[in-house]
Design a protein around this motif. Structure first.
Motif, PDB file in Angstrom:
ATOM      1  N   VAL A 108      46.312  33.279  35.440  1.00 49.16           N
ATOM      2  CA  VAL A 108      45.508  33.972  36.452  1.00 49.16           C
ATOM      3  C   VAL A 108      44.212  34.354  35.772  1.00 49.16           C
ATOM      4  CG1 VAL A 108      45.371  35.905  38.051  1.00 49.16           C
ATOM      5  CG2 VAL A 108      47.588  34.843  37.568  1.00 49.16           C
ATOM      6  N   TRP A 109      43.121  33.748  36.227  1.00 49.12           N
ATOM      7  CA  TRP A 109      41.836  33.897  35.562  1.00 49.12           C
ATOM      8  C   TRP A 109      40.840  34.617  36.437  1.00 49.12           C
ATOM      9  CZ3 TRP A 109      40.693  28.632  32.826  1.00 49.12           C
ATOM     10  CH2 TRP A 109      40.740  28.832  31.448  1.00 49.12           C
ATOM     11  N   ASP A 110      39.901  35.291  35.776  1.00 48.54           N
ATOM     12  CA  ASP A 110      38.777  35.859  36.507  1.00 48.54           C
ATOM     13  C   ASP A 110      37.789  34.730  36.787  1.00 48.54           C
ATOM     14  OD1 ASP A 110      37.552  35.407  34.065  1.00 48.54           O
ATOM     15  OD2 ASP A 110      37.277  37.520  33.595  1.00 48.54           O
ATOM     16  N   ASN A 111      36.668  35.052  37.380  1.00 51.22           N
ATOM     17  CA  ASN A 111      35.747  34.006  37.821  1.00 51.22           C
ATOM     18  C   ASN A 111      34.592  33.775  36.862  1.00 51.22           C
ATOM     19  OD1 ASN A 111      36.519  32.984  40.633  1.00 51.22           O
ATOM     20  ND2 ASN A 111      36.930  35.172  40.693  1.00 51.22           N
ATOM     21  N   LEU A 112      34.847  33.886  35.577  1.00 52.83           N
ATOM     22  CA  LEU A 112      33.829  33.564  34.592  1.00 52.83           C
ATOM     23  C   LEU A 112      33.417  32.107  34.779  1.00 52.83           C
ATOM     24  CD1 LEU A 112      32.349  34.691  32.057  1.00 52.83           C
ATOM     25  CD2 LEU A 112      34.191  33.686  30.710  1.00 52.83           C
ATOM     26  N   ASN A 113      32.127  31.833  34.677  1.00 53.19           N
ATOM     27  CA  ASN A 113      31.653  30.474  34.961  1.00 53.19           C
ATOM     28  C   ASN A 113      32.311  29.423  34.071  1.00 53.19           C
ATOM     29  OD1 ASN A 113      30.331  31.256  32.668  1.00 53.19           O
ATOM     30  ND2 ASN A 113      28.298  30.680  33.355  1.00 53.19           N
ATOM     31  N   VAL A 114      32.607  29.742  32.823  1.00 52.23           N
ATOM     32  CA  VAL A 114      33.246  28.762  31.944  1.00 52.23           C
ATOM     33  C   VAL A 114      34.673  28.473  32.404  1.00 52.23           C
ATOM     34  CG1 VAL A 114      33.927  28.278  29.570  1.00 52.23           C
ATOM     35  CG2 VAL A 114      31.837  29.515  30.014  1.00 52.23           C
ATOM     36  N   TYR A 160      35.032  39.445  42.410  1.00 53.01           N
ATOM     37  CA  TYR A 160      34.777  40.531  41.458  1.00 53.01           C
ATOM     38  C   TYR A 160      35.917  41.525  41.578  1.00 53.01           C
ATOM     39  CZ  TYR A 160      32.720  44.123  38.648  1.00 53.01           C
ATOM     40  OH  TYR A 160      32.506  45.039  37.647  1.00 53.01           O
ATOM     41  N   ALA A 161      36.886  41.400  40.685  1.00 56.16           N
ATOM     42  CA  ALA A 161      38.073  42.249  40.749  1.00 56.16           C
ATOM     43  C   ALA A 161      38.541  42.628  39.352  1.00 56.16           C
ATOM     44  CB  ALA A 161      39.174  41.545  41.523  1.00 56.16           C
ATOM     45  N   PRO A 162      37.722  43.359  38.571  1.00 55.29           N
ATOM     46  CA  PRO A 162      38.171  43.739  37.227  1.00 55.29           C
ATOM     47  C   PRO A 162      39.392  44.652  37.256  1.00 55.29           C
ATOM     48  CG  PRO A 162      36.160  44.893  37.782  1.00 55.29           C
ATOM     49  CD  PRO A 162      36.402  43.889  38.876  1.00 55.29           C
ATOM     50  N   ASP A 163      39.605  45.343  38.375  1.00 59.53           N
ATOM     51  CA  ASP A 163      40.768  46.227  38.479  1.00 59.53           C
ATOM     52  C   ASP A 163      42.075  45.446  38.595  1.00 59.53           C
ATOM     53  OD1 ASP A 163      39.530  45.465  40.910  1.00 59.53           O
ATOM     54  OD2 ASP A 163      40.778  46.890  42.016  1.00 59.53           O
ATOM     55  N   LEU A 164      42.008  44.144  38.869  1.00 66.77           N
ATOM     56  CA  LEU A 164      43.213  43.310  38.947  1.00 66.77           C
ATOM     57  C   LEU A 164      43.456  42.511  37.672  1.00 66.77           C
ATOM     58  CD1 LEU A 164      42.843  41.880  42.571  1.00 66.77           C
ATOM     59  CD2 LEU A 164      44.267  43.789  41.801  1.00 66.77           C
ATOM     60  N   ASN A 165      42.600  42.656  36.691  1.00 61.88           N
ATOM     61  CA  ASN A 165      42.690  41.868  35.465  1.00 61.88           C
ATOM     62  C   ASN A 165      43.251  42.725  34.330  1.00 61.88           C
ATOM     63  OD1 ASN A 165      42.349  40.168  33.307  1.00 61.88           O
ATOM     64  ND2 ASN A 165      40.201  39.717  33.729  1.00 61.88           N
ATOM     65  N   PRO A 166      44.483  42.471  33.877  1.00 63.89           N
ATOM     66  CA  PRO A 166      45.076  43.284  32.813  1.00 63.89           C
ATOM     67  C   PRO A 166      44.311  43.210  31.491  1.00 63.89           C
ATOM     68  CG  PRO A 166      46.669  41.672  33.631  1.00 63.89           C
ATOM     69  CD  PRO A 166      45.398  41.455  34.370  1.00 63.89           C
ATOM     70  N   VAL A 167      43.579  42.126  31.247  1.00 63.93           N
ATOM     71  CA  VAL A 167      42.827  42.004  29.996  1.00 63.93           C
ATOM     72  C   VAL A 167      41.691  43.029  29.942  1.00 63.93           C
ATOM     73  CG1 VAL A 167      41.433  40.436  28.580  1.00 63.93           C
ATOM     74  CG2 VAL A 167      43.475  39.601  29.711  1.00 63.93           C
ATOM     75  N   GLU A 168      41.188  43.438  31.106  1.00 60.94           N
ATOM     76  CA  GLU A 168      40.162  44.492  31.121  1.00 60.94           C
ATOM     77  C   GLU A 168      40.722  45.791  30.536  1.00 60.94           C
ATOM     78  OE1 GLU A 168      36.983  44.156  31.787  1.00 60.94           O
ATOM     79  OE2 GLU A 168      37.183  42.070  32.411  1.00 60.94           O
ATOM     80  N   GLY A 169      42.006  46.043  30.752  1.00 60.70           N
ATOM     81  CA  GLY A 169      42.654  47.213  30.152  1.00 60.70           C
ATOM     82  C   GLY A 169      42.717  47.112  28.636  1.00 60.70           C
ATOM     83  N   ILE A 170      42.923  45.898  28.136  1.00 59.36           N
ATOM     84  CA  ILE A 170      42.934  45.673  26.688  1.00 59.36           C
ATOM     85  C   ILE A 170      41.561  45.999  26.115  1.00 59.36           C
ATOM     86  CG2 ILE A 170      43.196  43.940  24.858  1.00 59.36           C
ATOM     87  CD1 ILE A 170      45.855  44.624  26.242  1.00 59.36           C
ATOM     88  N   TRP A 171      40.496  45.497  26.780  1.00 64.70           N
ATOM     89  CA  TRP A 171      39.135  45.783  26.296  1.00 64.70           C
ATOM     90  C   TRP A 171      38.850  47.280  26.339  1.00 64.70           C
ATOM     91  CZ3 TRP A 171      39.463  41.801  24.009  1.00 64.70           C
ATOM     92  CH2 TRP A 171      39.441  40.516  24.517  1.00 64.70           C
ATOM     93  N   SER A 172      39.335  47.945  27.363  1.00 64.10           N
ATOM     94  CA  SER A 172      39.127  49.392  27.466  1.00 64.10           C
ATOM     95  C   SER A 172      39.820  50.125  26.313  1.00 64.10           C
ATOM     96  CB  SER A 172      39.653  49.887  28.809  1.00 64.10           C
ATOM     97  OG  SER A 172      39.496  51.275  28.913  1.00 64.10           O
ATOM     98  N   LEU A 173      41.060  49.756  26.025  1.00 60.59           N
ATOM     99  CA  LEU A 173      41.777  50.366  24.894  1.00 60.59           C
ATOM    100  C   LEU A 173      41.023  50.143  23.588  1.00 60.59           C
ATOM    101  CD1 LEU A 173      45.466  49.313  25.666  1.00 60.59           C
ATOM    102  CD2 LEU A 173      44.554  51.645  25.667  1.00 60.59           C
TER     103      LEU A 173
END
Length: 176
Positions: free
Chosen positions: A84-90, A114-127
């Motif tokens: 499950v990927w975000d919409n990064l152009n790459v 645009y749904a950073p709240d659905l991306n668990p990796v964003e939580g990793i970056w926040s930590l």
């Protein structure tokens, strides 16, 4: 290498100052996958990529770098992957899509635009930003890379932190 800021303490009347040099244009990119499987320990797989200032082209991950990351994850996890990927152009590059379609072990879904709240990796970056990277003036790019690796390794070995990042999204994991 601009440091993230967090709150700190100091003597009354003495504002803490962290001095940094602003002349570096180097970039460190990190690609990460949070891996979840019901009944198994959650995992974090990551790869850093350092732009050392050479004029060899890309400063961030290319579609080939993501292909290598996914191939390594497949070998590490030893089974099919639902990505499950975000919409990064790459992530949506034609070459990567064509490659992904030829892999029988890989199924790709995309998050809404645009749904950073659905991306668990964003939580990793926040930590990582709020913990290991906050209030630190990195003296060299190597110091930054070393601190990032140490922080990610700390998260990697604590599956409850990775589980918490998924729980924060509200997305359920259902067995196939």
């Amino acid at each position: 290498m601009t440091p993230p800021q967090a709150k700190t303490w100091s003597q009354r009347g003495r504002t803490p100052v962290v001095r940094v040099r602003g002349r570096s244009r180097r970039r460190i990119s990190i690609a990460a996958l949070t891996c979840y499987k019901p009944g198994h320990r959650s995992r974090l797989i990551y790869r850093p990529r350092r732009d050392d200032g050479q004029h060899d082209g890309r400063k961030s991950f290319s579609w080939c770098d993501y292909r290598y990351l996914l191939t390594a994850a497949h070998q590490q996890l030893g089974g099919p992957i639902v990505l499950v990927w975000d919409n990064l152009n790459v992530h949506k590059a034609a070459d990567l899509r064509e490659w992904a379609e030829t892999q029988d072990w890989l199924t790709v879904y995309y998050l809404p635009p645009y749904a950073p709240d659905l991306n668990p990796v964003e939580g990793i970056w926040s930590l990582l930003r709020r913990g290991w990277l906050s209030n630190v003036a990195f003296s060299t790019p190597e110091h930054l890379v070393q601190t990032i690796r140490r922080g990610l390794r700390h998260i990697q070995y604590r599956s409850h932190l990775i589980d918490g990042c998924l729980a924060e999204t509200g997305l359920p994991i259902r067995p196939a």
